[in-house]
Design an enzyme around this catalytic site. Structure first.
Site, PDB file in Angstrom:
ATOM      1  N   CYS A 161     -45.369  31.178  16.218  1.00 12.30           N
ATOM      2  CA  CYS A 161     -45.453  31.761  14.876  1.00 12.30           C
ATOM      3  C   CYS A 161     -44.350  32.808  14.698  1.00 12.30           C
ATOM      4  O   CYS A 161     -44.255  33.762  15.471  1.00 12.30           O
ATOM      5  CB  CYS A 161     -46.832  32.401  14.713  1.00 12.30           C
ATOM      6  SG  CYS A 161     -47.072  33.170  13.119  1.00 12.30           S
ATOM      7  N   HIS A 177     -43.087  26.365   9.152  1.00 15.52           N
ATOM      8  CA  HIS A 177     -43.256  25.285   8.179  1.00 15.52           C
ATOM      9  C   HIS A 177     -41.947  24.759   7.597  1.00 15.52           C
ATOM     10  O   HIS A 177     -41.900  23.663   7.061  1.00 15.52           O
ATOM     11  CB  HIS A 177     -44.139  25.756   7.016  1.00 15.52           C
ATOM     12  CG  HIS A 177     -45.575  25.929   7.378  1.00 15.52           C
ATOM     13  ND1 HIS A 177     -45.984  26.787   8.372  1.00 15.52           N
ATOM     14  CD2 HIS A 177     -46.697  25.349   6.883  1.00 15.52           C
ATOM     15  CE1 HIS A 177     -47.301  26.731   8.465  1.00 15.52           C
ATOM     16  NE2 HIS A 177     -47.760  25.870   7.574  1.00 15.52           N
ATOM     17  N   GLU A 217     -48.189  22.724   3.353  1.00 13.75           N
ATOM     18  CA  GLU A 217     -49.550  22.370   3.802  1.00 13.75           C
ATOM     19  C   GLU A 217     -50.222  21.409   2.818  1.00 13.75           C
ATOM     20  O   GLU A 217     -51.112  20.650   3.176  1.00 13.75           O
ATOM     21  CB  GLU A 217     -50.387  23.636   4.003  1.00 13.75           C
ATOM     22  CG  GLU A 217     -49.826  24.448   5.140  1.00 13.75           C
ATOM     23  CD  GLU A 217     -50.853  25.078   6.066  1.00 13.75           C
ATOM     24  OE1 GLU A 217     -52.056  25.043   5.760  1.00 13.75           O
ATOM     25  OE2 GLU A 217     -50.427  25.621   7.101  1.00 13.75           O
ATOM     26  N   ASP A 273     -50.014  29.483  17.517  1.00 13.52           N
ATOM     27  CA  ASP A 273     -49.517  29.717  16.156  1.00 13.52           C
ATOM     28  C   ASP A 273     -50.712  30.098  15.289  1.00 13.52           C
ATOM     29  O   ASP A 273     -51.861  29.920  15.680  1.00 13.52           O
ATOM     30  CB  ASP A 273     -48.837  28.448  15.612  1.00 13.52           C
ATOM     31  CG  ASP A 273     -48.345  28.632  14.190  1.00 13.52           C
ATOM     32  OD1 ASP A 273     -47.595  29.591  13.943  1.00 13.52           O
ATOM     33  OD2 ASP A 273     -48.741  27.848  13.303  1.00 13.52           O
ATOM     34  N   SER A 274     -50.410  30.563  14.082  1.00 11.31           N
ATOM     35  CA  SER A 274     -51.479  30.895  13.151  1.00 11.31           C
ATOM     36  C   SER A 274     -52.222  29.641  12.675  1.00 11.31           C
ATOM     37  O   SER A 274     -53.304  29.742  12.118  1.00 11.31           O
ATOM     38  CB  SER A 274     -50.882  31.634  11.952  1.00 11.31           C
ATOM     39  OG  SER A 274     -49.844  30.859  11.382  1.00 11.31           O
ATOM     40  N   CYS A 330     -39.517  30.311   9.869  1.00  9.47           N
ATOM     41  CA  CYS A 330     -40.951  30.058   9.676  1.00  9.47           C
ATOM     42  C   CYS A 330     -41.259  28.658  10.193  1.00  9.47           C
ATOM     43  O   CYS A 330     -40.450  27.734  10.015  1.00  9.47           O
ATOM     44  CB  CYS A 330     -41.311  30.168   8.192  1.00  9.47           C
ATOM     45  SG  CYS A 330     -43.019  29.719   7.832  1.00  9.47           S
TER      46      CYS A 330
HETATM   47  N1  DGL Z   1     -46.737  30.330  11.291  1.00 15.61           N
HETATM   48  C1  DGL Z   1     -46.282  31.236  10.263  1.00 15.61           C
HETATM   49  C2  DGL Z   1     -44.845  31.679  10.576  1.00 15.61           C
HETATM   50  O1  DGL Z   1     -44.084  30.978  11.231  1.00 15.61           O
HETATM   51  C3  DGL Z   1     -46.384  30.597   8.880  1.00 15.61           C
HETATM   52  C4  DGL Z   1     -47.810  30.429   8.398  1.00 15.61           C
HETATM   53  C5  DGL Z   1     -48.532  31.733   8.257  1.00 15.61           C
HETATM   54  O2  DGL Z   1     -48.199  32.530   7.365  1.00 15.61           O
HETATM   55  O3  DGL Z   1     -49.429  31.978   9.067  1.00 15.61           O
HETATM   56  O4  DGL Z   1     -44.462  32.736  10.169  1.00 15.61           O
END
Ligand code: DGL
Length: 270
Positions: A77, A190, A156, A14-15, A188
């Site tokens: 992600c 989050h 976050e 993931d990012s 997403c």
């Molecule tokens: N992990 C990203 C997503 O699910 C969210 C956080 C980011 O923008 O990197 O799109």
């Protein structure tokens, strides 16, 4: 000694920390599997970046995690899954599961009014990935995408409840009042963290892409004879591109348990 294919780990990237919501569901669905997680915490967020940059970063993540010897790759992600899954799948010689298709499939089955809403980052919504995936199943379904860029920083920051986040959710989800939507896809990593607020504001069924992705991973492992069972002490290894301490602190809420065994690595030019 050669490790039998089914004893290899599942790789998840993931990012940043967000993908831990996907890892949590994978742990629930596949408790005997060893898992290697990579969070590109030095370059998060991906959600406002161009598809080219997201793909460059995502390929670097995929190559790193592949070098650890995995049997399945989960692109946790949503932004990477939206714009880079094709390139990743071309390059990676193990099955690759993104979060968009499983979420889209679940949504396509909840279509009384043929109206589905999807929320995600700017790049996810601009890509139209969920819309394309849902329409590939049933072209008559209308898909409304809403980008909610403030949700990631709020989560976050740990603001997963309270007045401010509720107001922001209300503002972004206002368009939902204008149609009879069957379901809202949390597109997403989050968003499951603020599920309760989203649910109280949207008042329609939510589809959690993380839950659907974990089920999809199980299906693929079963089909390929790669499912691991009877492993009572599964290992969890974490790799990050920025501070391990910060990842451990922030990640705990996402994973729902403490995080140790974190190694900092360098990717590309970060
Ligand atoms: N992990 C990203 C997503 O699910 C969210 C956080 C980011 O923008 O990197 O799109």
């Amino acid at each position: 000694m050669k490790v039998p294919e089914c004893n290899k780990s599942i790789g998840i990237f993931d990012s940043g920390v967000g993908g831990l919501t996907v890892m949590k569901e994978v742990m629930r669905e596949l408790p005997a599997e060893d898992i290697i997680y990579l969070g590109d915490t030095a370059r998060v967020p991906y959600g406002a970046r161009s598809p080219e940059t997201v793909t460059k970063y995502s390929l670097e993540c995929a190559r790193f995690i592949l070098s650890k010897g995995i049997k399945l790759l989960i692109v946790a992600c949503n932004t990477s899954s939206s714009v880079s899954l094709g390139r990743i799948s071309e390059e990676v010689p193990v099955p690759v599961v993104g979060v968009v298709n499983p979420g889209a499939r679940a949504a396509a089955f909840m279509t009384e009014h043929k109206n589905i809403a999807v929320i995600g980052t700017e790049t996810t919504i601009r890509s139209g990935s969920y819309e394309k995936a849902i329409k590939a199943i049933d072209g008559s379904i209308n898909v409304t995408g809403i980008a909610c860029p403030l949700f990631v920083p709020l989560v976050e920051e740990g603001w997963v409840e309270g007045e401010i986040t509720t107001l922001v959710v209300r503002k972004y989800l206002a368009p939902l009042r204008e149609g009879s939507f069957d379901a809202l896809v949390l597109g997403c990593t989050h968003y499951p963290m603020i599920k309760d607020i989203i649910s109280s504001v949207a008042a329609i069924p939510l589809i959690d892409s993380a839950v659907e992705t974990a089920k999809e991973a199980r299906r693929i492992l079963l089909e390929k004879g790669l499912l691991r069972e009877g492993n009572t002490g599964p290992s969890r290894k974490f790799f990050v591109t920025d501070s391990p301490d910060k990842f451990a602190r922030t990640g705990m809420g996402f994973l729902g348990s403490g995080i140790s065994n974190i190694t900092k690595i360098e990717l590309g030019g970060n």
